[in-house]
Scaffold this active site. Structure first.
Site, short mmCIF file in Angstrom:
data_model
loop_
_atom_site.label_atom_id
_atom_site.label_comp_id
_atom_site.label_asym_id
_atom_site.label_seq_id
_atom_site.Cartn_x
_atom_site.Cartn_y
_atom_site.Cartn_z
N GLU A 28 1.24 -1.31 -0.17
CA GLU A 28 -0.14 0.06 0.29
C GLU A 28 0.89 1.21 0.28
O GLU A 28 1.25 1.85 1.23
CB GLU A 28 -0.87 0.07 0.98
N GLU A 40 -5.77 -8.03 1.15
CA GLU A 40 -5.52 -8.06 2.06
C GLU A 40 -7.17 -7.35 2.27
O GLU A 40 -7.78 -7.39 1.58
CB GLU A 40 -5.04 -6.99 3.22
C1 GAL Z 1 -3.49 -2.01 5.90
C2 GAL Z 1 -2.11 -2.70 6.15
C3 GAL Z 1 -2.44 -3.52 7.01
C4 GAL Z 1 -3.02 -3.35 8.45
C5 GAL Z 1 -4.32 -3.73 7.61
C6 GAL Z 1 -6.38 -3.14 8.80
O1 GAL Z 1 -3.73 -1.10 5.04
O2 GAL Z 1 -1.53 -2.76 5.21
O3 GAL Z 1 -1.05 -3.41 7.77
O4 GAL Z 1 -2.98 -2.39 9.67
O5 GAL Z 1 -4.20 -1.94 6.78
O6 GAL Z 1 -5.96 -1.32 9.29
#
Ligand code: GAL
Length: 450
Positions: free
Chosen positions: A171, A361
């Site tokens: 990201e 994710e």
């Molecule tokens: C994403 C990040 C993760 C995690 C997730 C939940 O943006 O890549 O490391 O923290 O959000 O907030």
């Protein structure tokens, strides 16, 4: 929009079902075996930066408990595991000598995965820059490309014989905007004069990192990840629609378009974009920012609703939060909207040049309660069910989706929110490090067995 029931089999037998974690959020092992401070370690020491003055020094203690945690991955039925490498552990001076103990640690993690027949996906950079490099300007430095190239080379040379699945950056928008513009994340900097060089270094680094891994790792499957959020205008008034367009450039287009060879997004009415072009001399770099990734990783948590706001500098827009909107939301106030997840997947798929997509994710944070050894996180189960259904629909309609990684395996250090936000499928008691599989973890096991 209606979604039919979701079945694992509809995704085929070679689908990557995984969980994702990150070094700074899970490992702990602070300064152990030669590790140096990362920007998150340094940020945590500054007062008032992290909720509850929490630090990532112990986190979920993955550094010592990786074997148990990988057994949990296996027990829940996942076939893939995404974790990140800590730059400050591998190259404590940022660029100099390789730390043998760090290399040995990651070999143990990788070997354990392979022994359990879990496919490792390695993220090279998940936000934890060595603090020594931050002191030299970090992501804003003109030396950054040199540092990063060395780090990527060390990773590829040391692990490339065992690891075939590589993710270059996690990201880029999040760590550049939150870390170098809004001061909410490490290293806590502000202003466009920090944001612009950080953006440009990230856009160059993701492509160059891809090239280095391609050259050094035979048969590598290479991707990089993007945060994404559908941007919904608050009303159909022109000013709101335009405001939503500006946010869409920032949140969804800024980093993928350079990768696809399109350069930074173009917009005559968004001064930010003209300034970025001018500041970075972007027109000279279209070729350098381009790389043919095998897949792109999409990370989605929520859509955003945007309205025009003349008082907000740079973007002239602000977000209408989910609670105000009356929309369902997680305990962090993030809107839950699986239809929007479907639409954002389709939006990225519409770009020519995206070959394969992996959801690297997706997940939700709720105020879980451990009672009599049970965590009844029904809302998280519903979140996964509806989001998987959305993904199933997109796949059925021809999107080349190759995998899904739930965020995250265990509760962990959630950046500036410390340990107050729980995203895990497995509950962690941070006093004892005791792990308890939540009902959502049991749900996944049943889903993946079916
Ligand atoms: C994403 C990040 C993760 C995690 C997730 C939940 O943006 O890549 O490391 O923290 O959000 O907030």
């Amino acid at each position: 929009m209606s979604f039919t029931p979701v079945h694992r089999k509809n995704f085929g037998n070679n689908f990557h079902w995984g969980v994702a974690i990150a070094a700074a959020q899970n490992e702990g092992g602070f300064l152990e075996d030669g590790k140096s401070m990362s920007i998150w370690d340094a940020f945590a020491r500054r007062q008032g930066k992290i909720r509850g003055s929490h630090t990532p020094f112990v986190a979920a203690d993955f550094y010592h408990r990786y074997k148990d945690d990988l057994l949990l991955v296996k027990a829940l039925g996942f076939n893939s595991f995404r974790f990140s490498l800590s730059w400050a552990r591998i190259l404590p001076d940022g660029t100099g000598k390789t730390n043998k103990q760090a290399i040995a640690f990651y070999h143990k993690v990788i070997d354990e995965c392979l022994k359990l027949e879990i496919t490792p996906f390695v993220t090279i950079y998940h936000w934890d820059l060595p603090n020594v490099l931050e002191k030299e300007g970090g992501w804003t430095s003109t030396l950054f490309q040199k540092w990063f190239a060395r780090y990527v080379k060390v990773c590829a040379e040391n692990f490339g014989d065992k690891v075939k699945n590589w993710i270059i950056l996690n990201e880029p928008l999040s760590f550049t905007a939150l870390g170098y513009m809004m001061a909410q994340h490490a290293p806590g900097k502000r202003g466009l004069f920090n944001f612009f060089p950080a953006i440009h270094n990230a856009a160059l680094a993701q492509a160059e990192g891809g090239r280095i891994v391609r050259e050094l790792v035979p048969n590598a499957y290479i991707g990089t990840t993007f945060s994404c959020s559908e941007v919904i205008p608050n009303t159909q008034r022109e000013e709101d629609i335009k405001a939503a367009g500006r946010l869409d450039i920032l949140m969804n287009r800024l980093f993928i378009e350079p990768v696809l060879g399109l350069g930074y997004p173009r917009d005559d009415q968004f001064p930010f974009i003209q300034k970025l072009e001018k500041y970075t001399h972007a027109w000279r770099y279209t070729e350098k920012m381009y790389f043919k990734f095998d897949f792109i990783g999409l990370q989605n948590y929520f859509p955003v609703t945007i309205k025009y706001n003349a008082l907000m500098p740079v973007i002239n827009a602000s977000q209408v939060n989910a609670k105000t909107k009356g929309a369902p939301h997680t305990d962090l106030g993030w809107e839950i909207n699986s239809e929007s997840f479907y639409r954002i997947i389709k939006k990225f798929w519409m770009y020519g040049g995206v070959k394969e997509i992996i959801i690297t994710e997706n997940g939700a944070s709720f105020k879980d309660k451990l009672e009599n050894g049970v965590v009844k996180d029904d809302k998280r189960i519903a979140y996964f069910q509806t989001h998987l259904r959305a993904m199933q629909k997109a796949k059925k309609e021809g999107v080349n989706l190759k995998g899904y990684f739930a965020w995250t395996l265990t509760d962990n250090f959630e950046w500036n929110l410390g340990y107050s936000a729980r995203f895990g499928l497995v509950h962690v008691d941070f006093k004892t490090q005791l792990r308890t599989i939540k009902n959502s973890g049991h749900w996944w096991r049943a889903f993946l067995q079916d």
